[in-house]
Design an enzyme around this catalytic site. Sequence first.
Site, mmCIF file in Angstrom:
data_model
loop_
_atom_site.group_PDB
_atom_site.id
_atom_site.type_symbol
_atom_site.label_atom_id
_atom_site.label_comp_id
_atom_site.label_asym_id
_atom_site.label_seq_id
_atom_site.Cartn_x
_atom_site.Cartn_y
_atom_site.Cartn_z
ATOM 1 C CG ASP A 162 1.146 -7.129 -3.686
ATOM 2 O OD1 ASP A 162 0.503 -6.854 -2.677
ATOM 3 O OD2 ASP A 162 1.285 -8.388 -3.871
ATOM 4 C CG HIS A 163 -0.404 -1.086 -0.050
ATOM 5 N ND1 HIS A 163 0.865 -0.523 0.304
ATOM 6 C CD2 HIS A 163 -1.361 -0.042 0.376
ATOM 7 C CE1 HIS A 163 0.782 0.649 0.947
ATOM 8 N NE2 HIS A 163 -0.747 0.929 0.982
ATOM 9 N NE ARG A 164 0.198 -9.439 -1.325
ATOM 10 C CZ ARG A 164 0.151 -10.642 -1.935
ATOM 11 N NH1 ARG A 164 -0.142 -11.782 -1.066
ATOM 12 N NH2 ARG A 164 0.655 -10.891 -3.085
ATOM 13 N N PRO A 211 -3.378 -7.011 -2.417
ATOM 14 C CG PRO A 211 -2.732 -6.203 -0.359
ATOM 15 C CD PRO A 211 -2.448 -7.200 -1.116
ATOM 16 C CB VAL A 265 4.701 -1.525 -3.712
ATOM 17 C CG1 VAL A 265 5.466 -0.173 -4.191
ATOM 18 C CG2 VAL A 265 5.490 -2.302 -4.686
#
Length: 456
Positions: free
Chosen positions: A426-428, A250, A430
């Site tokens: 990467d929002h998983r 994401p 960060v």
Amino acid sequence: MPDVGEGLTEAEILKWYVQPGDTVTDGQVVCEVETAKAAVELPIPYDGVVHELRFDEGTTVDVGTAIIAVDVAPGPGEEPPPAATEPTLAAAEPEAEAKPAGRQPVLVGYGVAESSTKRRPRKGTSVPEQAQAAQVQAAVQAELNGHGTAAPEAPAAPTARPLAKPPVRKLAKDLGVDLAMVVPSGPDGIITREDVHAAVAPAAVPAPVQAPEPVAAPAPVAGARETRIPIKGVRKATAQAMIGSAFTAPHVTEFVTVDVTRTMRLVEELKSDKDMAGLRVNPLLLIAKALLVAIRRNPEVNAAWDEANQEIVLKHYINLGIAAATPRGLIVPNIKDAHDKTLPQLAEALGELVATAREGKTTPAAMQGGTVTITNVGVFGVDTGTPILNPGESAILAVGAIKLQPWVHKGKVKPRQVTTLALSFDHRLVDGELGSKVLADVAAILEQPKRLITWA
């Protein structure tokens, strides 16, 4: 078609260096293939005569498919086959099959093909000898495939050749390394590239492979409204990687516009510094150094998501990728352990990376293991963008064009050199806070480059 060590599933045959009837020797390069991002020369792992080329130049072939057939000549100490009807490799098998007419061609990657007639074992061949002969055949098969398991219950034959994939065998030949003296670390006793490099003192760098000239797009037919271009090579690999990244990680992209006037002044000063003599000094050098400092201040951003093990892998090293546009397409080689390099060392590494990429000599190893990437879209006059993560990485920084713009400086509107930075992450891995801190630190350093000293 062997796996050249990149984990790819196919490759395109660019050029054949041999023709049917030609004699080949162990280690001789027989063809050049193009994988997703590199051109690689394939050596033959034995002596013989070319029997058949299975595919024409320009054909894309799946890994594991036989591409060439070779008649193998008898080796020393082996019984010549009657009337030259069988290759020597078949003599090592206790129940090898006879072929009534002509010698039996050996397919690269597949070993000796079978025929329909069984022959009895030689008289006087004991069970241990049969087991040892079977072990020899298994070793030959594993050698040709680049993998495979030998019979665990039988000791390896004293004369068995070391197991190594064709690119590794060529690398050893180029570096003058005797594979028989290399200690294998790969599965089933296979010698890897790392094993070859470890056997060289001082350590050598893999010889780059000369990439072919870019293939021009098909000329449009007069009056045609469309032209169709096959999707292969770099374009195909890039498409697959971007789809995998975009729909797996994401993405979040943040932007910041920053006054880089002081950084541009420092660039000019460094160009005349004696410690940077002979090195290419440009804004990208200081931007790269700023990103390395920002990652050091926020180490959690330098990580990877391991879906299989449900783990976040924190990396204590930085392999800095630099997106490079080449005649063959976009590639992202990386500078290994960039965090340990001084500014002159980083400048030298950047210069070599860019020059090698433009010449088409980037090796597959140079494009593996990246942790974070910089893409400089500003060289095209673009203000900014929303870059897609390189697969397996957690962040990518896009650098826009540096332009003279009106800017409020010390309470007055003045012309200043300004650019826009965009950080995708990467929002998983960060969170917004962490991503914002990294981007803000990069901007702060470029606004006040003395922070390269105070923060480092």
